[in-house]
Scaffold this motif. Sequence first.
Motif, PDB file in Angstrom:
ATOM      1  N   VAL A 120     -18.837   9.294 -10.056  1.00  0.00           N
ATOM      2  CA  VAL A 120     -19.682   9.383 -11.261  1.00  0.00           C
ATOM      3  C   VAL A 120     -21.121   9.012 -10.906  1.00  0.00           C
ATOM      4  N   VAL A 121     -21.275   7.957 -10.131  1.00  0.00           N
ATOM      5  CA  VAL A 121     -22.618   7.516  -9.734  1.00  0.00           C
ATOM      6  C   VAL A 121     -23.319   8.632  -8.947  1.00  0.00           C
ATOM      7  N   ALA A 122     -22.580   9.286  -8.069  1.00  0.00           N
ATOM      8  CA  ALA A 122     -23.168  10.375  -7.265  1.00  0.00           C
ATOM      9  C   ALA A 122     -23.611  11.528  -8.169  1.00  0.00           C
ATOM     10  N   THR A 123     -22.819  11.837  -9.185  1.00  0.00           N
ATOM     11  CA  THR A 123     -23.186  12.924 -10.106  1.00  0.00           C
ATOM     12  C   THR A 123     -24.394  12.530 -10.945  1.00  0.00           C
ATOM     13  N   LYS A 124     -24.447  11.267 -11.349  1.00  0.00           N
ATOM     14  CA  LYS A 124     -25.617  10.800 -12.105  1.00  0.00           C
ATOM     15  C   LYS A 124     -26.887  10.953 -11.264  1.00  0.00           C
ATOM     16  N   ALA A 125     -26.787  10.607  -9.993  1.00  0.00           N
ATOM     17  CA  ALA A 125     -27.956  10.762  -9.106  1.00  0.00           C
ATOM     18  C   ALA A 125     -28.364  12.233  -9.050  1.00  0.00           C
ATOM     19  N   GLN A 126     -27.374  13.101  -8.998  1.00  0.00           N
ATOM     20  CA  GLN A 126     -27.642  14.544  -8.939  1.00  0.00           C
ATOM     21  C   GLN A 126     -28.339  15.024 -10.218  1.00  0.00           C
ATOM     22  N   ARG A 127     -27.869  14.555 -11.367  1.00  0.00           N
ATOM     23  CA  ARG A 127     -28.491  14.951 -12.649  1.00  0.00           C
ATOM     24  C   ARG A 127     -29.944  14.484 -12.697  1.00  0.00           C
ATOM     25  N   ALA A 128     -30.171  13.275 -12.267  1.00  0.00           N
ATOM     26  CA  ALA A 128     -31.544  12.762 -12.276  1.00  0.00           C
ATOM     27  C   ALA A 128     -32.418  13.630 -11.384  1.00  0.00           C
ATOM     28  N   LEU A 129     -31.961  13.870 -10.163  1.00  0.00           N
ATOM     29  CA  LEU A 129     -32.770  14.646  -9.206  1.00  0.00           C
ATOM     30  C   LEU A 129     -33.078  16.035  -9.757  1.00  0.00           C
ATOM     31  N   SER A 130     -32.102  16.646 -10.421  1.00  0.00           N
ATOM     32  CA  SER A 130     -32.360  18.014 -10.880  1.00  0.00           C
ATOM     33  C   SER A 130     -33.337  18.027 -12.056  1.00  0.00           C
ATOM     34  N   ALA A 131     -33.575  16.883 -12.691  1.00  0.00           N
ATOM     35  CA  ALA A 131     -34.588  16.818 -13.759  1.00  0.00           C
ATOM     36  C   ALA A 131     -35.913  16.270 -13.217  1.00  0.00           C
TER      37      ALA A 131
END
Length: 261
Positions: A120-131
């Motif tokens: 989940v933490v890895a996906t959150k990092a991904q969401r942040a980066l894509s924004a």
Amino acid sequence: MSSTTKHLTKSKDMRQPLIVGNWKMNGSLAANQDLLLAIKAGMDKATCGVAVCVPGPYLQQVQQLCEGKALLLGAQDVSAHEQGAFTGEVSAAMLRDFGVRFAIVGHSERRQYHAETDAVVATKAQRALSAGITPIVCVGETLAEREAGQTHAVVKRQLAAVIHTNGHCISEIVVAYEPVWAIGTGQTASPEQAQEVHALLRAQLSAATAQPERIALLYGGSMNPSNAASLLAQPDIDGGLIGGAALKAADFLTIVAAASH
Ligand code: PGA
């Protein structure tokens, strides 16, 4: 100075130090205003990056108060989902609407009280980066894990998940090493203990990206005006993620001054 130290010092010089306040669930409209006005008034000599990660409802207030100053806005969490039927969640795009530049992800309080997994933490990092938001990825061992000699394995596992999901974008993240036993306890990791883990994380990042020198590694866990300088002097400690001491302007500013060299 040994050649290894020289090398580390050189790459440290390439990274701007970064001090980030994590207000956690503290503040009010009135208290935030007082705190930020005092911080802004004392920031003139700051040469390091400075950010405050504030509770969601205050993003707009803090965005307005930070305007025109080199004080950057951060959030304390971000949803792992992009948008839709996720009651109570706040997306990366919404944070971006308020000028958010950083989002803490995987803070130990989220891992512990909200059952956030490495994935989940890895996906959150991904969401942040894509924004276009820089995730501040927190890793750290509990006291039991340290006593069982598992510190290296735990932090490596936590960071590996983020590297695996984010591939070449990994050079855009910030990592915060926060030993759980040091958070809010007044018990800081010694500079040597913190440096040892930071060096390990740096080596792990170097194996994952051609640009490891871009990645700031912060220490968090009872960093305060008395211990900040010795922690920040370590070759692989590029800044701090500050909880309790970020709520007192004078303390926060002393830490900012220690990082401004
Ligand atoms: P602390 O918190 O400085 O109060 O230990 C740090 C953090 O949780 O980010």
